[in-house]
Design a protein around this motif. Structure first.
Motif, short mmCIF file in Angstrom:
data_model
loop_
_atom_site.label_atom_id
_atom_site.label_comp_id
_atom_site.label_asym_id
_atom_site.label_seq_id
_atom_site.Cartn_x
_atom_site.Cartn_y
_atom_site.Cartn_z
N ILE A 165 0.84 -1.20 0.00
CA ILE A 165 0.00 0.00 0.00
C ILE A 165 0.88 1.25 0.00
O ILE A 165 1.95 1.26 0.61
CB ILE A 165 -0.94 -0.03 1.24
N THR A 214 7.90 5.77 1.96
CA THR A 214 8.66 4.52 1.82
C THR A 214 9.10 4.32 0.37
O THR A 214 10.29 4.07 0.10
CB THR A 214 7.79 3.31 2.26
N GLU A 226 -8.42 5.31 5.49
CA GLU A 226 -8.80 4.51 6.66
C GLU A 226 -7.71 3.48 6.87
O GLU A 226 -7.06 3.07 5.89
CB GLU A 226 -10.11 3.78 6.40
#
Ligand code: IMP
Ligand code: MG
Length: 175
Positions: free
Chosen positions: A98, A104, A148
């Motif tokens: 994700i 990252t 979320e």
């Protein structure tokens, strides 16, 4: 207590997502050899589904980095496991679970780019564009999700729930 009963993406939708991403990757590389670099630990489920749908000659390597504790990025990228393969002159596809802030993958892209691969692209199963702090865009992406915190299909909360077959929303409830 943590409630993970709300399914955001079902296993059937995940399976279709993998098919879609794999066919885009197959089209883009047109049979050229590819080194797939999976980012541990979260990408392990996605990568195992994805590589079985790729039709070019593939080698697989893994890196492990971390910038997260619990729900929050610490802002420092630590390399816990480096590549075992020389990527110089090769087509490299970084596969991540994700993209959240994008921190990252931006760091990883800069790091791996120094080894002069022939090409360096990014594939992510999920993308949370609302949270981005830079202009990082994946070359291949599965599904866009809202801001979320989710678990399952490899994604964890403090190391747990990676084994859930659907992607579920984490809800923190009073005991
Ligand atoms: P970024 O550096 O902020 O883009 O963070 C990417 C990493 O954060 C991913 O590889 C995940 O490990 C973790 N992460 C971000 N959002 C979530 C989430 O909703 N659930 C689980 N892990 C997440
Ligand atoms: Mg991760």
């Amino acid at each position: 207590m943590i409630d993970t009963s709300k399914v955001l993406i079902s296993r059937d939708e995940l399976s279709k997502m993998v098919d879609d991403v794999a066919s885009k990757i197959n089209e883009a590389y047109n049979g050229e050899e590819l080194i797939v670099v999976g980012i541990l630990t979260g990408a392990f489920v996605f990568i195992s589904d994805l590589v079985r749908k790729l039709d070019m000659p593939v080698t697989i390597d893994f890196m492990q980095v971390s910038s997260y504790e619990g729900e929050n990025s610490t802002g420092v990228l630590k390399v816990k496991k480096d590549l075992s393969t020389d990527i110089t002159g090769k087509n490299v596809l970084i596969v991540e679970d994700i993209i959240d802030t994008g921190y990252t993958l931006q760091c990883l892209k800069n790091m791996l780019g120094k080894n002069n691969p022939k090409s360096l692209k990014i594939c992510a199963a999920f993308d949370k564009p609302d949270r981005r702090v830079n202009d990082l865009k994946p070359d291949f992406k599965g599904l866009v999700i809202p801001d979320e915190f989710v678990v399952g299909y490899g994604l964890d909360y403090n190391g747990m729930y990676r084994n859930l077959p659907d992607v579920c929303v984490v809800k923190f409830v009073e005991d």
